[in-house]
Write a protein that holds these residues in place. Structure first.
Motif, short mmCIF file in Angstrom:
data_model
loop_
_atom_site.label_atom_id
_atom_site.label_comp_id
_atom_site.label_asym_id
_atom_site.label_seq_id
_atom_site.Cartn_x
_atom_site.Cartn_y
_atom_site.Cartn_z
N UNK A 237 0.82 -1.21 0.00
CA UNK A 237 0.00 0.00 0.00
C UNK A 237 0.85 1.26 0.00
N UNK A 238 1.92 1.26 0.79
CA UNK A 238 2.81 2.42 0.82
C UNK A 238 3.51 2.60 -0.51
N UNK A 239 3.81 1.52 -1.20
CA UNK A 239 4.45 1.61 -2.52
C UNK A 239 3.51 2.32 -3.51
N UNK A 240 2.23 1.94 -3.51
CA UNK A 240 1.28 2.60 -4.40
C UNK A 240 1.06 4.07 -3.99
N UNK A 241 1.08 4.33 -2.70
CA UNK A 241 1.00 5.71 -2.22
C UNK A 241 2.15 6.54 -2.77
N UNK A 242 3.35 5.95 -2.72
CA UNK A 242 4.54 6.65 -3.21
C UNK A 242 4.42 6.94 -4.70
N UNK A 243 3.94 5.98 -5.47
CA UNK A 243 3.75 6.20 -6.91
C UNK A 243 2.77 7.34 -7.16
N UNK A 244 1.65 7.33 -6.43
CA UNK A 244 0.65 8.38 -6.60
C UNK A 244 1.24 9.73 -6.22
N UNK A 245 1.97 9.77 -5.13
CA UNK A 245 2.53 11.03 -4.65
C UNK A 245 3.54 11.60 -5.65
N UNK A 246 4.39 10.75 -6.18
CA UNK A 246 5.41 11.20 -7.14
C UNK A 246 4.76 11.72 -8.42
N UNK A 247 3.68 11.09 -8.85
CA UNK A 247 3.05 11.48 -10.11
C UNK A 247 2.07 12.63 -9.97
N UNK A 248 1.61 12.93 -8.77
CA UNK A 248 0.58 13.95 -8.60
C UNK A 248 0.99 15.14 -7.74
N UNK A 249 2.17 15.08 -7.11
CA UNK A 249 2.59 16.16 -6.23
C UNK A 249 4.01 16.60 -6.57
N UNK A 250 4.31 17.84 -6.27
CA UNK A 250 5.66 18.36 -6.40
C UNK A 250 5.93 19.33 -5.26
N UNK A 251 7.21 19.55 -4.96
CA UNK A 251 7.57 20.48 -3.91
C UNK A 251 7.07 21.87 -4.27
N UNK A 252 6.42 22.53 -3.32
CA UNK A 252 5.83 23.85 -3.57
C UNK A 252 6.84 24.92 -3.21
N UNK A 253 7.41 25.56 -4.21
CA UNK A 253 8.41 26.61 -4.00
C UNK A 253 7.75 27.98 -4.04
N UNK A 254 6.77 28.13 -3.18
CA UNK A 254 6.02 29.39 -3.11
C UNK A 254 6.65 30.26 -2.03
N UNK A 255 7.03 31.50 -2.36
CA UNK A 255 7.71 32.37 -1.37
C UNK A 255 6.77 33.02 -0.36
N UNK A 256 5.47 32.75 -0.45
CA UNK A 256 4.51 33.36 0.46
C UNK A 256 4.91 33.08 1.91
N UNK A 257 5.21 34.12 2.71
CA UNK A 257 5.65 33.90 4.09
C UNK A 257 4.59 33.26 4.98
N UNK A 258 3.31 33.34 4.57
CA UNK A 258 2.25 32.74 5.37
C UNK A 258 2.28 31.21 5.32
N UNK A 259 3.05 30.66 4.39
CA UNK A 259 3.18 29.21 4.30
C UNK A 259 4.21 28.68 5.30
N UNK A 260 5.16 29.52 5.70
CA UNK A 260 6.28 29.05 6.52
C UNK A 260 5.84 28.44 7.85
N UNK A 261 4.95 29.08 8.63
CA UNK A 261 4.55 28.44 9.90
C UNK A 261 3.90 27.08 9.68
N UNK A 262 3.22 26.90 8.55
CA UNK A 262 2.60 25.60 8.28
C UNK A 262 3.66 24.56 7.92
N UNK A 263 4.77 25.01 7.34
CA UNK A 263 5.88 24.09 7.10
C UNK A 263 6.51 23.66 8.43
N UNK A 264 6.58 24.60 9.37
CA UNK A 264 7.07 24.25 10.70
C UNK A 264 6.14 23.25 11.38
N UNK A 265 4.84 23.42 11.17
CA UNK A 265 3.86 22.50 11.75
C UNK A 265 4.06 21.10 11.18
#
Length: 386
Positions: free
Chosen positions: A308-336
């Motif tokens: 199941x984790x293997x299929x999760x990894x495949x889905x994540x790699x194909x549907x998500x990417x690192x979000x390089x958004x400079x919006x400072x309001x995202x930073x505390x959520x990254x800390x969370x």
């Protein structure tokens, strides 16, 4: 916003009737209603962002969990974990969909954390007699407020405390909220939250110049706010001392008592002793269920299995990417997100409501959904704009 508020006080009835400590579980109708509301929100989020792949994954997880629940006639932790992931995974889309409202979302959580602190004071003073039997059995006085158990409380107010410096609140509001949140964090006795907060603070100071600036400004520009927070905390603590009743039983010191740590280590060893080929599939029979609930990583591995984790990894790699958004309001959520991943070593936020919702939101601050059929992130942003 309304659902986030309701989630923070979802277990408030247990605060005034603490019999759940002795085997009580939430009402089936209440649990089903919670899942229906979360899934309804997830469907909306997926449709609004054209995240049909994520909606399919969510529906698939719910279907698989329902199948195993009907087949086994019980709700093992693996089945519950799949159900939770199915109904809440789409909360990952919230930061991208409502990027301009993250500040408001954070303020709601901080204010809820402060109100939860008020309930901690009430619990330890006005209604403390209702908890004496439980505190006596555990030899420790730990608050639950409206979060069902001390660790769940510690994680939630820990998140509130991480958000607080970034919420641009007025001095008096910020100081009062900070004092109430810190009080609740302390009386929760959650070493998991305490250690995770320290690690996240060190991490933030290393990776973020803005975090370093904010931290050192506390002792320079924001000294009045810091003093006011200290005064407010002193008043709250004095109130607790005046109205609390000394226990008639011996208590252990949470900072030095390593009993629960030894239990967690023993559970890990027992889990490893039970590892076999069955780990490739979800543990829907609950073979290893008694040894995983103190570790998020073991819960995920045991609930979904290696396949199941293997299929999760495949889905994540194909549907998500690192979000390089400079919006400072995202930073505390990254800390969370970091906070939950660290605290997950000795607790499972996946199975702790409403921390699981906040956990999925924090994932969305680090990774962004990437539709596969030509819908760009710009189009998602346009959908989110009235």
């Amino acid at each position: 916003m309304l659902w986030l508020v309701l989630s923070a006080f979802y277990y408030i009835d247990h605060l005034f009737s603490p019999n759940f400590y002795f085997g009580y579980d939430e009402d089936v109708f209440q649990k089903v209603l919670k899942y229906v509301i979360c899934f309804s929100l997830s469907v909306y989020l997926c449709i609004a962002t054209r995240a049909y792949g994520l909606l399919f994954l969510s529906s698939l997880l719910i279907s698989i969990a329902s199948f195993f629940a009907i087949k086994s006639g019980s709700l093992e932790i693996a089945i519950v974990s799949m159900m939770i992931a199915g109904v809440m995974i789409s909360f990952i889309l919230i930061p991208a969909l409502w990027e301009d409202r993250l500040l408001l979302i954070g303020r709601v959580i901080v204010l809820c954390g402060a109100v939860i602190g008020v309930f901690s004071i009430i619990e330890l003073t006005v209604i403390s007699s209702r908890f004496e039997s439980y505190w006596n059995s555990t030899q420790s006085i730990r608050s639950i407020s409206t979060l069902f158990n001390p660790n769940n409380l510690g994680l939630y107010v820990g998140v509130s405390l991480l958000l607080l410096p970034y919420m641009q609140l007025k001095t008096l509001t910020s100081s009062l909220c900070g004092a109430l949140i810190i009080f609740s964090l302390v009386v929760s006795g959650s070493r998991t939250a305490w250690v995770a907060l320290i690690i996240v603070l060190v991490y933030a100071l290393i990776v973020s110049a803005d975090a370093r600036k904010r931290f050192f400004s506390i002792f320079h520009k924001n000294m009045p706010r810091l003093i006011l927070t200290g005064v407010a905390f002193a008043i709250i603590y004095a109130t607790y001392l005046v109205f609390s009743t000394p226990p008639n039983f011996e208590t252990t010191h949470r900072g030095t008592d390593l009993y629960t740590a030894s239990v967690r280590l023993g559970n890990l060893q027992s889990f490893l002793n039970l590892v076999d080929v069955g780990l490739f599939l979800p543990d829907t029979e609950g073979v290893r269920a008694n040894f995983i609930q103190d570790n998020f990583y073991l819960v995920v591995l045991n609930s979904f299995g290696i396949i199941g984790l293997f299929f999760f990894l495949i889905f994540f790699v194909t549907h998500f990417s690192v979000w390089r958004n400079p919006n400072p309001e995202l930073f505390p959520w990254k800390l969370i997100f970091v906070f939950y991943m660290v605290s997950g070593l000795s607790g499972s936020q996946l199975n702790s409501f409403p921390n699981n919702q906040l956990f999925f939101i924090s994932i969305g601050a680090v990774w962004v959904y990437r539709p596969m059929f030509g819908y760009s992130q710009a189009r998602i942003a346009n959908v989110a704009t009235p």
